[in-house]
Every structure is written in structure tokens, then in C-alpha cells.
Design an enzyme around this catalytic site. Sequence first.
Site, PDB file in Angstrom:
ATOM      1  N   CYS A   1      -2.181   7.246  -6.213  1.00  0.00           N
ATOM      2  CA  CYS A   1      -2.883   6.958  -7.352  1.00  0.00           C
ATOM      3  C   CYS A   1      -4.363   6.508  -7.085  1.00  0.00           C
ATOM      4  O   CYS A   1      -5.173   7.766  -6.812  1.00  0.00           O
ATOM      5  CB  CYS A   1      -2.013   5.749  -8.026  1.00  0.00           C
ATOM      6  SG  CYS A   1      -2.545   5.610  -9.984  1.00  0.00           S
TER       7      CYS A   1
ATOM      8  N   HIS B   1       3.496   6.317  -8.155  1.00  0.00           N
ATOM      9  CA  HIS B   1       3.677   5.205  -7.105  1.00  0.00           C
ATOM     10  C   HIS B   1       5.099   5.201  -6.157  1.00  0.00           C
ATOM     11  O   HIS B   1       5.975   4.660  -6.716  1.00  0.00           O
ATOM     12  CB  HIS B   1       3.544   3.860  -7.941  1.00  0.00           C
ATOM     13  CG  HIS B   1       2.067   3.484  -8.527  1.00  0.00           C
ATOM     14  ND1 HIS B   1       1.362   2.684  -7.628  1.00  0.00           N
ATOM     15  CD2 HIS B   1       1.390   4.040  -9.119  1.00  0.00           C
ATOM     16  CE1 HIS B   1       0.066   2.716  -8.287  1.00  0.00           C
ATOM     17  NE2 HIS B   1       0.254   3.500  -9.379  1.00  0.00           N
TER      18      HIS B   1
ATOM     19  N   GLU C   1       5.947   3.441  -3.868  1.00  0.00           N
ATOM     20  CA  GLU C   1       6.328   2.280  -3.407  1.00  0.00           C
ATOM     21  C   GLU C   1       7.088   1.495  -4.428  1.00  0.00           C
ATOM     22  O   GLU C   1       7.890   0.294  -4.099  1.00  0.00           O
ATOM     23  CB  GLU C   1       5.072   1.336  -2.879  1.00  0.00           C
ATOM     24  CG  GLU C   1       4.126   0.679  -4.427  1.00  0.00           C
ATOM     25  CD  GLU C   1       3.265   1.823  -4.714  1.00  0.00           C
ATOM     26  OE1 GLU C   1       3.510   3.053  -4.610  1.00  0.00           O
ATOM     27  OE2 GLU C   1       2.451   1.303  -5.549  1.00  0.00           O
TER      28      GLU C   1
HETATM   29  N1  GLN Z   1      -6.502   4.112 -13.341  1.00  0.00           N
HETATM   30  C1  GLN Z   1      -6.802   3.979 -11.870  1.00  0.00           C
HETATM   31  C2  GLN Z   1      -8.141   4.426 -11.148  1.00  0.00           C
HETATM   32  O1  GLN Z   1      -8.653   5.316 -11.910  1.00  0.00           O
HETATM   33  C3  GLN Z   1      -5.697   4.312 -10.835  1.00  0.00           C
HETATM   34  C4  GLN Z   1      -4.403   3.648 -11.238  1.00  0.00           C
HETATM   35  C5  GLN Z   1      -3.417   3.313 -10.092  1.00  0.00           C
HETATM   36  O2  GLN Z   1      -3.838   3.330  -9.032  1.00  0.00           O
HETATM   37  N2  GLN Z   1      -2.112   2.734 -10.585  1.00  0.00           N
HETATM   38  O3  GLN Z   1      -8.534   3.952 -10.349  1.00  0.00           O
END
Ligand code: GLN
Length: 209
Positions: free
Chosen positions: A80, A192, A194
Site C-alpha cells: 500500500c 494489506h 498483513e
Molecule cells: N492512501 C495512503 C497513501 O496514499 C495509502 C493507504 C494505505 O497504506 N493503506 O499513502
Amino acid sequence: MTTIAVLAVQGAFIEHQRRLEALGCTVRQLRHEADLQHSFDGLVLPGGESTVQAKLLRDTGLFAPLRTLIQEGLPVLGTCAGLILLAQHLDGSGDTTNLDRQLAAKRTAVDGFRTLPVTVQRNAYGRQLGSFHAEGLWLEDGAAHPDGAPLPLTFIRAPRIENVGPAVQTLVTYQDAPVAVRYRNQIGAAFHPELDADNRLYRLFLDLL
Ligand code: GLN
């Protein structure tokens, strides 16, 4: 004994730590440049807020040495926000319907490592709800794995992988779009791992070591 460094300046690092420990790894949290004095075999960049993480990486002095390690072949898993930190290109365009104005304005405001040849658009999945669960297709050599069960996916304001470079392998797709990719020593996932009880992505990462 395998030692994995987890970037622990912000975000969901504890969850990664628990999963890696359950898989038999020793985990070292990275918060300061001095933490790099101990050696490690792989690196995890957790989810969180990539703008904040990029800033803290610089403030702590971790940015330049980590970038060099990644370029030199250190296995890295970015999830992410971690994927955003790895991405070579960020796209600020696209649909911003229902997306918080501040989030839309910050789509390209991340100065990350830029080592993974993909283009990502931040905050592209889950505009209204912010997060959702889905199932992805686990690929092997570009095709659905014969005995591959669907991969559980948790998206939290997730980035969309829009373009991948020629040497980038797609590992997981969701609605025909890549959501996990690999390029040499780097694995990037929009979701994610995890937060779901499926170890396939972790095992793939640990196989790189
Ligand atoms: N929206 C976050 C970003 O742009 C990422 C979201 C996340 O890691 N769950 O950094």
C-alpha cells in the site's frame, strides 16, 4: 535465522512484524539511521501514509541508505503506502468523484524511492468506503495457478497500479488489473497481506532472500 527489517516510522508495521515472526523470522524495527548498523536479509515497507513516511524517511536519515540497499538488490516488500514509496511514477489524474479534496490534491505529493517501474495512482480504490475486502487471482508465470485459491485482499484507500514496465511480473490481479507485482528484488502490493490469513505473498517474499 532470517532477519527482516520493518520500516517503523509510521503505519501498520506491528501487523507485519507479527506475521513475519509467526513465519519464523527475526524482526528488527527501523526508526533511526543507527538501526542500519545491524544487518538484515530483507525489508518490509508497511501501509500507512506515504507522504508522512517519505518525510520521516528523510528526517531520520534512513532514505538514502535504504534506497541504495534496494538498488543493490536487497529483497523488499512494499504494501500500500510501501508500494507508493517504491513506485517510479505517480499519476495525479483520474476520477476523483467522492474522493476527499485533500487526498485528491496530494495524489502525486510523495517523493519516494522510485525504484519499481510501475505507475500508481494514490487513493484510487475504495473512494467512498475507504476500505473493502475482495478476492484476487493468484498468478504463476502470468496465468492462474492450477491449485491457486483466490487470494483475500484488504484495500484501505489503496493505490491502483496503472502501468507496469516490461520486466515487471504481475503476481495477483483484481478485476483484471494488477494488484501485486514483482520486479527483480522488489515486490509491491496495493492491498494489506498483513491483515488476512494467507501467507502466499510473504512466502514469495521470503523466497527472494
Ligand atoms: N492512501 C495512503 C497513501 O496514499 C495509502 C493507504 C494505505 O497504506 N493503506 O499513502
